[in-house]
Design a protein around this motif. Structure first.
Motif: not given
Length: 266
Positions: A57-59, A176-178, A221-224
């Motif tokens: 999320i931060a990234g 992608a790792l995250a 949400m992260v993917f969005q």
């Protein structure tokens, strides 16, 4: 946003399935798992999930803000070009200013849609190059007009630099790792309670459903957020729309907000 809702429902369903299947084990029914092991396993799994969720999320949020800032920097540079072009001789002045308008409209229209697909627009590049060609064509012996031409070229160079920075943001994604770690962590979070002893009764399954919905919503949400110019949360061409408004103010001779005041909202 509906994507996140669907993801939450899918997560709840997955959690219910895992809870119903694993929670029927003998260890779950008898509560035979060691309490220390339960505490350690739960803390480890939750820590793993929290680490990857926070990192992702931060990234993603940092990428989004950086991309938005780059659009305002380019918009500010374009307004500098338009402003400096006021002192160019006729008939070059209206040609240069109209081509600045054309480029801005090309970015808002054609290019913004293409950035959502992962690339820039050849038409926008051509529009930017037409501005440079029209400025290079200016011929004058007047010192003030020559100074204006130099200022326009200087600001136009800044436009190219800011444009390159904006286009480099198109490919910015959460690593992608995250994302992979986030998915694995979410599955572990849902699987841990029934594995360590949460029985498959009605109350516990409802609880698992809530947990699954929350975890899936966070992952969705992260993917969005991954990708500044696509997804549910993305950068809009507001900065360039603001630039068009400034051009009109410059032409009308009304109050003009100086280009240095362009700042991306935080």
């Amino acid at each position: 946003m509906w994507v996140n809702v669907v993801a939450a429902l899918a997560g709840a369903a997955l959690a219910l399935v895992i809870g119903a299947l694993v929670g029927r084990s003998r260890g779950s029914r008898e509560g035979a798992t060691n309490p220390s092991a339960i505490s350690f396993a739960g803390a480890a799994v939750l820590g793993f999930f929290a680490l990857f969720t926070g990192f992702a999320i931060a990234g993603a949020w940092q990428q989004l803000n950086m991309a938005r800032q780059h659009t305002y920097e380019e918009s500010r540079a374009l307004t500098e070009v338009y402003w400096a072009a006021r002192l160019l001789p006729e008939p070059d002045r209206p040609v240069v200013q109209q081509r600045v308008r054309d480029y801005t409209g090309q970015v808002i229209g054609d290019e913004w849609a293409q950035m959502g697909q992962g690339h820039g627009s050849a038409g926008a590049w051509a529009a930017a190059d037409r501005i440079r060609v029209s400025v290079d064509a200016v011929r004058s012996q007047d010192p003030s007009e020559l100074a204006a031409k130099s200022e326009v070229l200087r600001s136009l160079t800044d436009v190219y630099a800011r444009r390159n920075a904006r286009l480099s943001d198109v490919g910015a994604q959460v690593p992608a790792l995250a994302l992979g770690g986030l998915v694995v962590g979410s599955v572990l979070v849902l699987a841990t309670p029934p594995v360590i002893g949460l029985t498959a009764n009605g109350r516990n399954l409802v609880l698992m459903g809530f947990v699954g919905a929350s975890v899936a919503f966070a992952v969705s949400m992260v993917f969005q957020l991954s990708g500044p110019f696509d997804g549910a949360v993305r950068v809009a061409p507001t900065a360039f729309e603001l630039a068009l408004t400034r051009y009109g103010q410059i032409d009308s001779g009304g109050p003009v907000v100086t280009p240095s005041s362009f700042r991306a909202p935080r």
